[in-house]
Design an enzyme around this catalytic site. Structure first.
Site, PDB file in Angstrom:
ATOM      1  N   ASP A 139       0.442   5.959  -0.397  1.00  0.00           N
ATOM      2  CA  ASP A 139       1.707   5.409   0.342  1.00  0.00           C
ATOM      3  C   ASP A 139       2.003   6.047   1.310  1.00  0.00           C
ATOM      4  OD1 ASP A 139       3.993   3.661   0.076  1.00  0.00           O
ATOM      5  OD2 ASP A 139       5.291   5.250  -0.940  1.00  0.00           O
TER       6      ASP A 139
ATOM      7  N   GLU B  30      -1.314   0.329   2.054  1.00  0.00           N
ATOM      8  CA  GLU B  30      -0.691  -1.101   1.937  1.00  0.00           C
ATOM      9  C   GLU B  30      -0.486  -1.248   3.537  1.00  0.00           C
ATOM     10  OE1 GLU B  30       2.882  -2.338  -0.668  1.00  0.00           O
ATOM     11  OE2 GLU B  30       3.120  -0.488   0.268  1.00  0.00           O
TER      12      GLU B  30
ATOM     13  N   ASP C 277       7.664   7.363  -4.357  1.00  0.00           N
ATOM     14  CA  ASP C 277       6.307   7.320  -3.687  1.00  0.00           C
ATOM     15  C   ASP C 277       4.905   7.600  -4.578  1.00  0.00           C
ATOM     16  OD1 ASP C 277       8.077   6.870  -1.380  1.00  0.00           O
ATOM     17  OD2 ASP C 277       8.113   9.010  -1.022  1.00  0.00           O
TER      18      ASP C 277
END
Ligand SMILES: [Zn+2]
Length: 376
Positions: free
Chosen positions: A196, A280, A358
């Site tokens: 992340d 991501e 996170d």
């Protein structure tokens, strides 16, 4: 054996004499470029066939001893590369015209212009040194007619040096060294981890490892805000205003270097941990409308991290930005639509687990990555 090319940009610690040499060599490169561009533009203006770059270079070398004796004070690579650059610039120009005729355009829609004059107003510029004229030893580099120059750090890569470019920005001098390396063999364990890329921390991975934004980077950013305020109080055009401007420019260069260093450390560490890394793909341009968040993302050099991971890891799996990685509980799959950006820690309404925002997101990204590559 497959090879790849990597560049390492290192700040230099030149003596005043060496700085003088750099300015002169960059000046000689600019002079040769402008000399050739003038002849090209003159021919173009008179609708004449453009001279060949090779012919111009031969002519330049024939007359330089007599007409431009200052060329002999610095490495002969400087003017030579100017002709290679010009050949490339012309190729880009004619390529763009040909593509336009076929109805294609560059992504940004801009035209490639005819090679233009280089002005000293845009800084001292740069010059090249070819690989057979350039050597590196620890913190030192050797340049023809200059001798040994000190570098603030040793070259990061061990491989064949292809070329070096010495350039100036905001009063600092840098050398960017191109190195050819064998394509790295993947030695990281065969597994998937999720990362992340963060706002508060630089990144958190699904193992729970937190990569903090470096402290001296944070300190430099605080200083940046201070100098910005200082600049705002100065009268525009005053001596102190120029002083603040210069300070600001130097600070920006320093911050860019600190960031590059932080992302290199992060991506090297991640690439050693797993053979596949799930990330991501944030819609960065869309996010830039959210100024506060955009600032944090830009600080984390998001796209640079993605790019570096792309070449350091065997496989990068991109997760759809609409996948709710933060809002989904990794324990039970409950989606918490009420979660806001401010919630750093939350308790899942579905199963009651306390989740770190996170770390939970990184584990969801990992699982989604596993699903996409079909791994266990
Ligand atoms: Zn849950």
């Amino acid at each position: 054996m497959n090879t790849i090319q990597r560049a390492h940009k290192i700040r230099l610690n030149p003596t005043p004499e060496q700085e003088q040499y750099f300015r002169q060599a960059a000046g000689n490169a600019r002079f040769a470029w402008n000399w050739a561009v003038a002849l090209m533009r003159a021919a173009s203006a008179q609708q004449m066939t453009l001279p060949l770059v090779g012919d111009l270079k031969a002519e330049f070398n024939r007359i330089k001893r007599e007409q431009f004796p200052f060329m002999l004070d610095t490495t002969k690579c400087a003017p030579e590369q100017a002709f290679a650059d010009l050949r490339q610039a012309l190729a880009n120009y004619f390529n763009d015209i040909r593509k336009r005729k076929n109805g294609k355009r560059r992504k940004d829609g801009k035209r490639v212009g005819f090679p233009r004059f280089n002005s000293r107003k845009r800084g001292y510029g740069s010059f090249y040194v070819f690989n057979d004229k350039f050597t590196v030893q620890g913190h030192w580099m050797k340049v023809p007619k200059l001798g040994w120059g000190n570098m603030t750090e040793p070259l990061r890569f061990q491989g064949k040096i292809m070329s070096a470019r010495i350039s100036e920005r905001a009063g600092y001098w840098f050398v960017s060294i191109q190195v050819q390396l064998p394509e790295p063999e993947q030695t990281a364990p065969e597994r998937v981890i999720g990362v992340d890329l963060g706002v508060k921390a630089l990144a958190v991975d699904s193992d729970g490892e937190v990569f903090e934004n470096q402290k001296h980077l944070a300190a430099a950013l605080r200083k940046l805000r201070r100098v910005n305020r200082w600049l705002a109080r100065k009268q525009k055009g005053s001596k102190n205003w120029y002083k603040a401007k210069r300070k600001l420019a130097r600070l920006h260069v320093r911050i860019a270097n600190l960031r590059a260093d932080a992302t290199h450390k992060l991506t090297t560490r991640l690439a050693a941990k797993a053979s596949t890394i799930a990330l991501e793909t944030l819609n960065v341009t869309g996010m830039l409308k959210n100024r506060k968040l955009a600032r944090a993302i830009a600080d984390a050099s998001f796209s640079e991290i993605v790019r570096q991971l792309g070449y350091k890891a065997v496989q990068v799996v991109r997760i759809d930005p609409f996948y709710p990685s933060s809002k989904t509980c990794n324990e039970c799959g409950h989606i918490n639509y009420a979660l806001t950006l401010a919630d750093r820690v939350w308790t899942c309404p579905g199963c009651g687990t306390m989740l770190d925002r996170d770390g939970n997101a990184a584990r969801n990204i990992r699982d989604e990555g596993r699903r996409l590559v079909g791994a266990a």
